[in-house]
Design an enzyme around this catalytic site. Structure first.
Site, mmCIF file in Angstrom:
data_model
loop_
_atom_site.group_PDB
_atom_site.id
_atom_site.type_symbol
_atom_site.label_atom_id
_atom_site.label_comp_id
_atom_site.label_asym_id
_atom_site.label_seq_id
_atom_site.Cartn_x
_atom_site.Cartn_y
_atom_site.Cartn_z
ATOM 1 N N PHE A 1 0.887 -1.167 0.000
ATOM 2 C CA PHE A 1 0.000 0.000 0.000
ATOM 3 C C PHE A 1 0.922 1.213 0.000
ATOM 4 O O PHE A 1 1.589 1.488 0.996
ATOM 5 C CB PHE A 1 -0.832 -0.105 1.275
ATOM 6 C CG PHE A 1 -1.721 1.035 1.686
ATOM 7 C CD1 PHE A 1 -3.062 1.071 1.300
ATOM 8 C CD2 PHE A 1 -1.266 2.036 2.543
ATOM 9 C CE1 PHE A 1 -3.898 2.068 1.749
ATOM 10 C CE2 PHE A 1 -2.115 3.040 2.995
ATOM 11 C CZ PHE A 1 -3.432 3.055 2.586
ATOM 12 N N GLU B 1 5.456 9.086 0.938
ATOM 13 C CA GLU B 1 6.512 9.476 -0.008
ATOM 14 C C GLU B 1 7.614 10.195 0.757
ATOM 15 O O GLU B 1 7.395 10.624 1.903
ATOM 16 C CB GLU B 1 5.938 10.425 -1.072
ATOM 17 C CG GLU B 1 4.865 9.766 -1.907
ATOM 18 C CD GLU B 1 4.461 10.603 -3.114
ATOM 19 O OE1 GLU B 1 5.047 11.687 -3.331
ATOM 20 O OE2 GLU B 1 3.574 10.144 -3.847
ATOM 21 N N ALA C 1 5.970 13.301 1.745
ATOM 22 C CA ALA C 1 4.556 13.232 2.137
ATOM 23 C C ALA C 1 4.331 12.051 3.066
ATOM 24 O O ALA C 1 4.203 10.911 2.619
ATOM 25 C CB ALA C 1 3.669 13.101 0.899
ATOM 26 N N ARG D 1 12.912 -15.849 38.595
ATOM 27 C CA ARG D 1 14.209 -15.215 38.844
ATOM 28 C C ARG D 1 14.369 -14.898 40.334
ATOM 29 O O ARG D 1 13.537 -14.207 40.931
ATOM 30 C CB ARG D 1 14.306 -13.917 38.024
ATOM 31 C CG ARG D 1 15.601 -13.158 38.220
ATOM 32 C CD ARG D 1 16.761 -13.896 37.617
ATOM 33 N NE ARG D 1 18.014 -13.149 37.727
ATOM 34 C CZ ARG D 1 19.195 -13.666 37.439
ATOM 35 N NH1 ARG D 1 19.297 -14.929 37.028
ATOM 36 N NH2 ARG D 1 20.285 -12.938 37.547
ATOM 37 N N GLN E 1 13.252 -3.985 31.709
ATOM 38 C CA GLN E 1 13.840 -3.678 33.020
ATOM 39 C C GLN E 1 13.692 -4.877 33.964
ATOM 40 O O GLN E 1 14.635 -5.256 34.670
ATOM 41 C CB GLN E 1 13.143 -2.438 33.612
ATOM 42 C CG GLN E 1 13.774 -1.909 34.881
ATOM 43 C CD GLN E 1 15.145 -1.279 34.626
ATOM 44 O OE1 GLN E 1 15.487 -0.965 33.501
ATOM 45 N NE2 GLN E 1 15.927 -1.137 35.676
ATOM 46 N N HIS F 1 13.491 -7.941 33.215
ATOM 47 C CA HIS F 1 14.362 -9.041 32.784
ATOM 48 C C HIS F 1 15.852 -8.730 33.010
ATOM 49 O O HIS F 1 16.710 -9.554 32.673
ATOM 50 C CB HIS F 1 14.138 -9.366 31.303
ATOM 51 C CG HIS F 1 12.914 -10.195 31.051
ATOM 52 N ND1 HIS F 1 11.637 -9.738 31.239
ATOM 53 C CD2 HIS F 1 12.775 -11.481 30.641
ATOM 54 C CE1 HIS F 1 10.770 -10.682 30.944
ATOM 55 N NE2 HIS F 1 11.428 -11.756 30.577
ATOM 56 N N GLY G 1 19.635 -7.792 32.663
ATOM 57 C CA GLY G 1 20.539 -7.889 31.519
ATOM 58 C C GLY G 1 20.009 -8.808 30.437
ATOM 59 O O GLY G 1 20.254 -8.589 29.244
ATOM 60 N N GLU H 1 1.137 4.079 10.291
ATOM 61 C CA GLU H 1 -0.323 4.210 10.127
ATOM 62 C C GLU H 1 -0.878 5.389 10.931
ATOM 63 O O GLU H 1 -1.916 5.289 11.566
ATOM 64 C CB GLU H 1 -1.039 2.894 10.450
ATOM 65 C CG GLU H 1 -0.624 1.814 9.465
ATOM 66 C CD GLU H 1 -1.591 0.656 9.339
ATOM 67 O OE1 GLU H 1 -2.796 0.848 9.510
ATOM 68 O OE2 GLU H 1 -1.103 -0.446 9.068
ATOM 69 N N THR I 1 1.012 8.821 13.072
ATOM 70 C CA THR I 1 1.759 8.999 14.315
ATOM 71 C C THR I 1 0.798 9.326 15.463
ATOM 72 O O THR I 1 -0.379 9.634 15.239
ATOM 73 C CB THR I 1 2.761 10.173 14.183
ATOM 74 O OG1 THR I 1 2.009 11.382 13.974
ATOM 75 C CG2 THR I 1 3.743 9.973 13.040
HETATM 76 C C1 LIG Z 1 8.571 0.097 9.173
HETATM 77 C C2 LIG Z 1 7.637 1.043 8.495
HETATM 78 C C3 LIG Z 1 6.601 0.530 7.699
HETATM 79 C C4 LIG Z 1 5.752 1.400 7.008
HETATM 80 N N1 LIG Z 1 4.811 0.893 6.131
HETATM 81 C C5 LIG Z 1 4.127 1.751 5.320
HETATM 82 C C6 LIG Z 1 3.293 1.256 4.254
HETATM 83 O O1 LIG Z 1 3.148 0.032 4.067
HETATM 84 N N2 LIG Z 1 2.669 2.151 3.450
HETATM 85 C C7 LIG Z 1 2.812 3.501 3.602
HETATM 86 O O2 LIG Z 1 2.221 4.258 2.821
HETATM 87 N N3 LIG Z 1 3.581 4.003 4.616
HETATM 88 C C8 LIG Z 1 4.243 3.164 5.461
HETATM 89 N N4 LIG Z 1 5.062 3.663 6.457
HETATM 90 C C9 LIG Z 1 5.175 5.108 6.612
HETATM 91 C C10 LIG Z 1 4.542 5.653 7.893
HETATM 92 O O3 LIG Z 1 3.145 5.544 7.829
HETATM 93 C C11 LIG Z 1 5.049 7.095 8.048
HETATM 94 O O4 LIG Z 1 6.417 7.013 8.420
HETATM 95 C C12 LIG Z 1 4.258 7.878 9.063
HETATM 96 O O5 LIG Z 1 2.962 8.134 8.584
HETATM 97 C C13 LIG Z 1 4.927 9.228 9.401
HETATM 98 O O6 LIG Z 1 5.297 9.917 8.250
HETATM 99 P P1 LIG Z 1 6.802 10.501 8.132
HETATM 100 O O7 LIG Z 1 7.722 9.395 8.430
HETATM 101 O O8 LIG Z 1 6.924 11.180 6.822
HETATM 102 O O9 LIG Z 1 6.901 11.559 9.303
HETATM 103 P P2 LIG Z 1 6.416 13.105 9.260
HETATM 104 O O10 LIG Z 1 5.030 13.179 8.735
HETATM 105 O O11 LIG Z 1 7.436 13.896 8.571
HETATM 106 O O12 LIG Z 1 6.401 13.457 10.808
HETATM 107 C C14 LIG Z 1 7.571 13.778 11.552
HETATM 108 C C15 LIG Z 1 7.123 14.198 12.945
HETATM 109 O O13 LIG Z 1 6.347 15.399 12.857
HETATM 110 C C16 LIG Z 1 5.095 15.215 13.476
HETATM 111 N N5 LIG Z 1 4.069 15.983 12.751
HETATM 112 C C17 LIG Z 1 3.863 16.029 11.413
HETATM 113 N N6 LIG Z 1 2.830 16.851 11.138
HETATM 114 C C18 LIG Z 1 2.367 17.304 12.326
HETATM 115 C C19 LIG Z 1 1.301 18.170 12.710
HETATM 116 N N7 LIG Z 1 0.479 18.714 11.806
HETATM 117 N N8 LIG Z 1 1.115 18.430 14.028
HETATM 118 C C20 LIG Z 1 1.931 17.866 14.957
HETATM 119 N N9 LIG Z 1 2.947 17.036 14.658
HETATM 120 C C21 LIG Z 1 3.157 16.750 13.358
HETATM 121 C C22 LIG Z 1 4.827 13.718 13.370
HETATM 122 O O14 LIG Z 1 3.873 13.289 14.331
HETATM 123 C C23 LIG Z 1 6.225 13.162 13.620
HETATM 124 O O15 LIG Z 1 6.484 13.121 14.990
HETATM 125 C C24 LIG Z 1 5.899 2.803 7.185
HETATM 126 C C25 LIG Z 1 6.902 3.307 8.013
HETATM 127 C C26 LIG Z 1 7.786 2.450 8.637
HETATM 128 C C27 LIG Z 1 8.903 3.031 9.440
#
Ligand SMILES: Cc1cc2nc3c(=O)[nH]c(=O)nc-3n(C[C@H](O)[C@H](O)[C@H](O)COP(=O)(O)OP(=O)(O)OC[C@H]3O[C@@H](n4cnc5c(N)ncnc54)[C@H](O)[C@@H]3O)c2cc1C
Length: 380
Positions: free
Chosen positions: A121, A125, A128, A269, A337, A339, A341, A364, A366
């Site tokens: 999915f 980006e 984005a 333990r 903690q 567990h 070491g 999915e 933050t």
């Molecule tokens: C292991 C892994 C698997 C993933 N799988 C998928 C997948 O299958 N498909 C997919 O599409 N994506 C996937 N992702 C992406 C994931 O959903 C994004 O990393 C996540 O949505 C955050 O986007 P970003 O990393 O660009 O962080 P950013 O959006 O750049 O955010 C950076 C920080 O700023 C904060 N922030 C941003 N905007 C605001 C706001 N308006 N107000 C307050 N705080 C804000 C955020 O909360 C965060 O703390 C995956 C990520 C990882 C690491």
């Protein structure tokens, strides 16, 4: 939410499978960063990838709550395995089931619901993430094809040898009000110009498959448009609402797994001549962990009940996702903690939970995005 005999049987079947088949190979796949194909194959045969889909598409005829219960059990022992199912079902197959044409469902779903194939999915980006509407990937209408250019970041299940396709969001034009028209398009694996770049070196979820994707003049047939043109962004957001319940269930499993492991360890333990569980600071810490796991479960059961009853569930799904992911992270820290070491050794499941859990507060949506959604539902 009532736990019927069917749900209860499912919990016990998946719990036995997680203990007898998944747990013995978890540390190895984590250490080798290898994808657990043999486990995925068995989960496919058990029907876990087909839980919430009708039988006509190879599914088990269950519902989203059944999927959530299964994820909770898998995540107690292995988050990588659990997220492979979570992403495979709720992000890979579900958009095709919800928005696909009859031909698309018949073409893609039987392999996805049986675990013979996985789908990705692609929303996130490089520029984005939380602001998913900032999508820069484009799909140009070229007669009977779309020509896609751009990049996706962090896409789960996108580069395995059984990945059949990735569904991506792309800008297909401009709306009358000047905003981007975003649509979703199915890109089959192996299409020229579509590349799953080398896998990331992650902090955790080492046995889950995650890649950056690039698209260079990728030509796919016009009929690969998924759902209505211009509805792609809205459709993906609705998929994420449901997905939050599944991720909350997964996180609840982590929180509970940390309790279970800590109870076992603390009663065995010995320190200063007695089991560490005899010290109130340890037993109270575990009691708090249990309270967090219970609260997380109650929150996702509530969100799932509302969703299945056809009631609004956006706020409840966000609450469940936030509460459960924080419970997982907190419980993993405390369990490590307890567990001592040994909790810092990767052979121990709590050590893996310690590394694996952080992403639950990020992926999915933050924690901050969940707070935005909850505040919005309150009219703020
Ligand atoms: C292991 C892994 C698997 C993933 N799988 C998928 C997948 O299958 N498909 C997919 O599409 N994506 C996937 N992702 C992406 C994931 O959903 C994004 O990393 C996540 O949505 C955050 O986007 P970003 O990393 O660009 O962080 P950013 O959006 O750049 O955010 C950076 C920080 O700023 C904060 N922030 C941003 N905007 C605001 C706001 N308006 N107000 C307050 N705080 C804000 C955020 O909360 C965060 O703390 C995956 C990520 C990882 C690491």
């Amino acid at each position: 939410m009532e736990l019927t005999q069917e749900y209860d049987d499912l919990i016990h079947t998946v719990r036995d499978f997680a203990q007898s088949v998944v747990a013995p190979v978890s540390a190895k796949h984590d250490a080798e960063h290898s994808f657990p194909y043999e486990v995925v194959d068995q989960m496919g045969k058990m029907g876990l990838f087909g839980l919430p889909f009708p039988e006509e598409y190879g599914g088990m005829g269950g519902d989203y709550f059944a999927l959530s219960l299964a994820l909770e059990e898998l995540a107690k022992v292995d988050q990588s395995v659990a997220v492979t199912v979570e992403a495979g079902v709720s992000l890979g197959a579900m958009p095709i089931y919800r928005f696909g044409s009859q031909e698309q469902k018949q073409r893609w779903l039987p392999d996805l619901t049986s675990g013979r194939a996985l789908a990705g999915f692609g929303l996130t980006e490089p520029g984005a993430g939380s602001d998913a509407g900032a999508t820069a990937t484009t799909a140009v209408d070229d007669g009977d094809s779309w020509i896609i250019n751009g990049a996706k970041q962090f896409i789960t299940n996108s580069g395995t040898s059984i990945t059949s396709n990735v569904t991506v969001t792309a800008v297909t034009g401009t709306k009358p009000d000047g905003r981007k028209e975003i649509s979703t398009i199915i890109v089959p694996s192996g299409t020229p110009g579509f590349t799953a770049e080398p896998a990331y070196n992650k902090v955790g979820w080492n046995a889950s498959d995650t890649h950056p994707l690039t698209f260079t003049d990728v030509r796919v047939p016009k009929e690969n448009l998924l759902g209505t043109r211009g509805r792609g962004y809205a459709n993906f957001l609705s998929i994420l609402d449901e997905g939050r319940i599944a991720i909350a269930a997964l996180a609840t499993g982590v929180a509970q797994g940390c309790v279970d492991e800590s109870v076992k360890y603390a009663t065995q333990r010995q320190s200063f001549g007695q089991p560490i569980a005899q010290y109130q600071s340890v037993s109270f810490a575990i009691a708090r962990m249990e309270a967090r796991a219970h609260t997380a479960r109650t929150a996702y059961y509530d969100a799932a009940a509302k969703m299945l009853a056809g009631k609004p569930f956006k706020k409840e799904a966000s609450i469940a996702k936030m509460v459960a992911s924080e419970a997982a992270m907190d419980n993993a820290r405390v369990a490590t903690q307890i567990h001592g070491g040994y909790g810092f050794m990767n052979d121990y499941v709590v050590a893996r939970h310690y590394r694996d859990s952080k992403i639950l507060e990020i992926g999915e949506g933050t924690t901050e995005v969940q707070l935005m959604l909850i505040a919005r539902e309150l009219g703020l």
